[in-house]
Design an enzyme around this catalytic site. Structure first.
Site, short mmCIF file in Angstrom:
data_model
loop_
_atom_site.label_atom_id
_atom_site.label_comp_id
_atom_site.label_asym_id
_atom_site.label_seq_id
_atom_site.Cartn_x
_atom_site.Cartn_y
_atom_site.Cartn_z
N GLU A 169 0.87 -1.17 0.00
CA GLU A 169 0.00 0.00 0.00
C GLU A 169 0.92 1.23 0.00
O GLU A 169 1.55 1.54 1.01
CB GLU A 169 -0.89 0.01 1.24
CG GLU A 169 -1.76 1.25 1.37
CD GLU A 169 -2.45 1.37 2.72
OE1 GLU A 169 -2.63 2.51 3.18
OE2 GLU A 169 -2.80 0.33 3.31
N LYS A 179 -10.92 -1.19 6.26
CA LYS A 179 -9.74 -0.90 7.06
C LYS A 179 -10.21 -0.41 8.44
O LYS A 179 -11.26 0.22 8.56
CB LYS A 179 -8.93 0.20 6.37
CG LYS A 179 -7.70 0.67 7.12
CD LYS A 179 -6.95 1.71 6.30
CE LYS A 179 -5.73 2.23 7.03
NZ LYS A 179 -4.94 3.16 6.20
N ARG A 213 0.99 10.19 0.96
CA ARG A 213 1.56 11.18 1.88
C ARG A 213 2.87 11.74 1.35
O ARG A 213 3.38 12.73 1.86
CB ARG A 213 1.78 10.57 3.27
CG ARG A 213 0.48 10.31 4.02
CD ARG A 213 0.72 9.83 5.44
NE ARG A 213 1.30 8.50 5.47
CZ ARG A 213 2.49 8.21 5.97
NH1 ARG A 213 3.25 9.17 6.46
NH2 ARG A 213 2.92 6.97 5.98
#
Length: 217
Positions: free
Chosen positions: A42, A130, A46
Protein backbone atom coordinates in the site's frame (compact mmCIF):
# COMPACT_ATOMS: atom_id res chain seq x y z
CA UNK A 1 -14.86 -12.02 -0.90
CA UNK A 2 -13.64 -10.74 -4.23
CA UNK A 3 -10.53 -12.27 -5.74
CA UNK A 4 -8.38 -9.30 -4.78
CA UNK A 5 -9.70 -9.39 -1.19
CA UNK A 6 -8.87 -13.08 -1.08
CA UNK A 7 -5.32 -12.48 -2.30
CA UNK A 8 -4.76 -9.89 0.42
CA UNK A 9 -6.18 -12.26 3.01
CA UNK A 10 -3.95 -15.12 1.85
CA UNK A 11 -0.82 -12.99 2.27
CA UNK A 12 -2.06 -11.73 5.63
CA UNK A 13 0.07 -8.59 5.93
CA UNK A 14 0.06 -5.41 3.83
CA UNK A 15 3.16 -3.18 4.10
CA UNK A 16 2.14 0.48 4.32
CA UNK A 17 4.86 2.37 2.49
CA UNK A 18 5.94 5.98 2.18
CA UNK A 19 8.56 6.46 -0.52
CA UNK A 20 10.28 9.82 -0.65
CA UNK A 21 12.74 8.68 -3.34
CA UNK A 22 10.80 6.31 -5.61
CA UNK A 23 13.31 6.50 -8.44
CA UNK A 24 15.97 5.09 -6.10
CA UNK A 25 13.97 2.85 -3.81
CA UNK A 26 10.81 1.53 -5.49
CA UNK A 27 12.35 -1.33 -7.46
CA UNK A 28 14.69 -2.74 -4.79
CA UNK A 29 11.93 -2.44 -2.21
CA UNK A 30 9.49 -4.37 -4.41
CA UNK A 31 12.13 -7.06 -4.84
CA UNK A 32 12.76 -7.21 -1.08
CA UNK A 33 9.06 -7.62 -0.32
CA UNK A 34 8.56 -10.31 -2.94
CA UNK A 35 11.62 -12.22 -1.76
CA UNK A 36 10.15 -12.12 1.73
CA UNK A 37 6.90 -13.70 0.62
CA UNK A 38 4.88 -10.47 0.89
CA UNK A 39 4.05 -9.49 -2.71
CA UNK A 40 1.71 -6.65 -1.78
CA UNK A 41 2.12 -2.96 -0.98
CA UNK A 42 0.00 0.00 0.00
CA UNK A 43 1.92 3.03 -1.29
CA UNK A 44 0.70 6.13 0.51
CA UNK A 45 -0.02 9.45 -1.13
CA UNK A 46 1.56 11.18 1.88
CA UNK A 47 4.70 11.54 -0.23
CA UNK A 48 5.18 13.08 -3.66
CA UNK A 49 5.84 10.54 -6.35
CA UNK A 50 3.43 7.92 -5.00
CA UNK A 51 2.04 7.23 -8.45
CA UNK A 52 5.54 6.84 -9.85
CA UNK A 53 6.38 4.39 -7.07
CA UNK A 54 3.23 2.36 -7.76
CA UNK A 55 4.06 2.16 -11.45
CA UNK A 56 7.69 1.16 -10.87
CA UNK A 57 6.89 -1.48 -8.25
CA UNK A 58 4.21 -3.06 -10.41
CA UNK A 59 6.42 -3.10 -13.50
CA UNK A 60 9.40 -4.59 -11.66
CA UNK A 61 7.49 -7.31 -9.81
CA UNK A 62 4.55 -8.41 -11.95
CA UNK A 63 3.08 -10.78 -9.39
CA UNK A 64 2.90 -7.97 -6.86
CA UNK A 65 -0.42 -6.52 -5.75
CA UNK A 66 0.10 -2.75 -5.48
CA UNK A 67 -2.42 -0.25 -4.16
CA UNK A 68 -2.63 3.40 -3.16
CA UNK A 69 -3.04 4.50 0.44
CA UNK A 70 -3.90 7.72 2.27
CA UNK A 71 -6.13 8.65 -0.64
CA UNK A 72 -8.25 11.72 0.13
CA UNK A 73 -9.18 13.10 -3.31
CA UNK A 74 -10.87 11.79 -6.44
CA UNK A 75 -7.92 13.01 -8.49
CA UNK A 76 -5.64 10.70 -6.51
CA UNK A 77 -7.86 7.76 -7.40
CA UNK A 78 -7.47 8.66 -11.08
CA UNK A 79 -3.72 9.08 -10.67
CA UNK A 80 -3.41 5.76 -8.86
CA UNK A 81 -5.44 3.87 -11.48
CA UNK A 82 -3.36 5.40 -14.28
CA UNK A 83 -0.22 4.20 -12.50
CA UNK A 84 -1.54 0.63 -12.27
CA UNK A 85 -2.89 0.56 -8.71
CA UNK A 86 -5.21 -2.36 -8.01
CA UNK A 87 -6.87 -1.09 -4.86
CA UNK A 88 -7.47 2.14 -2.94
CA UNK A 89 -7.19 2.71 0.82
CA UNK A 90 -8.53 5.79 2.59
CA UNK A 91 -7.76 6.87 6.18
CA UNK A 92 -11.44 7.51 6.99
CA UNK A 93 -14.85 6.91 5.50
CA UNK A 94 -15.76 9.30 2.68
CA UNK A 95 -18.89 8.28 0.81
CA UNK A 96 -18.04 10.36 -2.23
CA UNK A 97 -14.64 8.67 -2.58
CA UNK A 98 -16.17 5.23 -2.12
CA UNK A 99 -18.78 5.96 -4.77
CA UNK A 100 -16.15 7.30 -7.16
CA UNK A 101 -13.89 4.28 -6.69
CA UNK A 102 -16.82 1.98 -7.35
CA UNK A 103 -17.66 4.02 -10.44
CA UNK A 104 -14.05 3.54 -11.59
CA UNK A 105 -14.37 -0.18 -10.78
CA UNK A 106 -11.46 -0.36 -8.34
CA UNK A 107 -11.69 -1.96 -4.87
CA UNK A 108 -11.63 0.54 -2.02
CA UNK A 109 -10.95 -0.11 1.67
CA UNK A 110 -12.02 2.90 3.73
CA UNK A 111 -10.95 3.51 7.30
CA UNK A 112 -13.80 2.61 9.66
CA UNK A 113 -13.73 2.70 13.47
CA UNK A 114 -17.29 3.57 14.56
CA UNK A 115 -20.74 2.01 14.18
CA UNK A 116 -21.64 4.91 11.89
CA UNK A 117 -18.67 4.10 9.65
CA UNK A 118 -19.71 0.45 9.52
CA UNK A 119 -23.31 1.41 8.69
CA UNK A 120 -22.07 3.60 5.82
CA UNK A 121 -19.79 0.84 4.51
CA UNK A 122 -22.69 -1.60 4.65
CA UNK A 123 -24.83 0.66 2.46
CA UNK A 124 -22.10 0.65 -0.20
CA UNK A 125 -21.94 -3.15 -0.19
CA UNK A 126 -18.36 -3.31 1.08
CA UNK A 127 -17.06 -6.56 2.56
CA UNK A 128 -13.48 -5.69 3.53
CA UNK A 129 -12.75 -2.51 5.46
CA UNK A 130 -9.74 -0.90 7.06
CA UNK A 131 -9.75 -0.26 10.82
CA UNK A 132 -7.50 2.75 11.46
CA UNK A 133 -5.76 3.63 13.69
CA UNK A 134 -6.22 0.16 15.14
CA UNK A 135 -4.45 0.15 18.49
CA UNK A 136 -5.38 3.74 19.28
CA UNK A 137 -9.05 3.08 18.48
CA UNK A 138 -9.56 0.11 20.77
CA UNK A 139 -7.63 -2.62 19.00
CA UNK A 140 -8.79 -6.18 18.56
CA UNK A 141 -11.32 -6.04 21.39
CA UNK A 142 -13.22 -3.23 19.68
CA UNK A 143 -12.99 -4.91 16.28
CA UNK A 144 -14.47 -8.10 17.74
CA UNK A 145 -17.19 -6.14 19.52
CA UNK A 146 -18.09 -4.36 16.28
CA UNK A 147 -18.36 -7.68 14.46
CA UNK A 148 -21.38 -8.67 16.56
CA UNK A 149 -23.83 -6.21 14.91
CA UNK A 150 -21.88 -6.23 11.62
CA UNK A 151 -20.91 -9.89 11.02
CA UNK A 152 -20.56 -9.47 7.26
CA UNK A 153 -17.32 -7.51 7.37
CA UNK A 154 -13.75 -8.74 7.25
CA UNK A 155 -11.35 -6.22 8.71
CA UNK A 156 -7.82 -5.02 7.92
CA UNK A 157 -6.48 -3.27 11.05
CA UNK A 158 -3.66 -0.79 10.52
CA UNK A 159 -1.87 1.33 13.08
CA UNK A 160 0.20 -0.05 15.93
CA UNK A 161 0.62 -3.49 14.35
CA UNK A 162 4.01 -5.13 14.96
CA UNK A 163 5.64 -8.52 15.20
CA UNK A 164 4.63 -8.54 18.87
CA UNK A 165 0.86 -8.40 18.32
CA UNK A 166 0.50 -9.69 14.75
CA UNK A 167 -0.38 -13.23 15.86
CA UNK A 168 -3.03 -11.99 18.28
CA UNK A 169 -4.79 -10.10 15.52
CA UNK A 170 -4.47 -12.66 12.76
CA UNK A 171 -5.89 -15.47 14.91
CA UNK A 172 -9.26 -13.72 14.98
CA UNK A 173 -11.67 -14.98 12.29
CA UNK A 174 -12.83 -11.41 11.62
CA UNK A 175 -9.34 -10.30 10.54
CA UNK A 176 -8.58 -10.70 6.83
CA UNK A 177 -5.09 -9.20 7.01
CA UNK A 178 -3.13 -6.60 8.94
CA UNK A 179 -1.54 -3.44 7.61
CA UNK A 180 1.83 -2.43 8.98
CA UNK A 181 4.87 -0.27 8.45
CA UNK A 182 7.28 -2.00 10.84
CA UNK A 183 8.98 -3.87 7.98
CA UNK A 184 9.22 -0.74 5.79
CA UNK A 185 10.23 1.99 8.23
CA UNK A 186 11.86 5.19 6.98
CA UNK A 187 15.14 4.07 8.55
CA UNK A 188 15.15 0.75 6.73
CA UNK A 189 14.25 2.31 3.38
CA UNK A 190 16.49 5.39 3.62
CA UNK A 191 19.47 3.22 4.49
CA UNK A 192 18.53 0.65 1.82
CA UNK A 193 18.51 -2.25 4.25
CA UNK A 194 16.70 -4.51 1.81
CA UNK A 195 17.83 -7.80 3.37
CA UNK A 196 16.41 -6.74 6.74
CA UNK A 197 13.10 -5.86 5.09
CA UNK A 198 13.04 -9.30 3.46
CA UNK A 199 13.77 -10.95 6.80
CA UNK A 200 11.00 -9.01 8.57
CA UNK A 201 8.59 -10.07 5.85
CA UNK A 202 9.59 -13.70 6.29
CA UNK A 203 9.12 -13.42 10.04
CA UNK A 204 5.69 -11.93 9.48
CA UNK A 205 4.65 -14.69 7.13
CA UNK A 206 5.88 -17.31 9.58
CA UNK A 207 3.83 -15.76 12.39
CA UNK A 208 0.75 -15.59 10.18
CA UNK A 209 1.04 -19.17 9.00
CA UNK A 210 1.57 -20.46 12.54
CA UNK A 211 -1.34 -18.41 13.91
CA UNK A 212 -3.68 -19.58 11.17
CA UNK A 213 -2.55 -23.15 11.63
CA UNK A 214 -3.53 -22.97 15.29
CA UNK A 215 -6.88 -21.43 14.33
CA UNK A 216 -7.67 -24.18 11.83
CA UNK A 217 -7.09 -26.99 14.35
Amino acid sequence: MREIDQRISEIGIVPVIRLDHPQRDAVPLADALCRGGVPVAEVTFRADGAAQAIRMMKESCHEMLVGAGTVTKEEQIDEAIDAGAEFIVTPGFDGELVAYAQERNIPIYPGCTTPSDYHAALKFGLELIKFFPAEQSGGLKKIQAMSAPFPGFKVMPTGGISLKNLAEYIKSPVIAACGGSYMVTADLIDNQRWDEITQLCRQSRSIIEEARGVRRQ
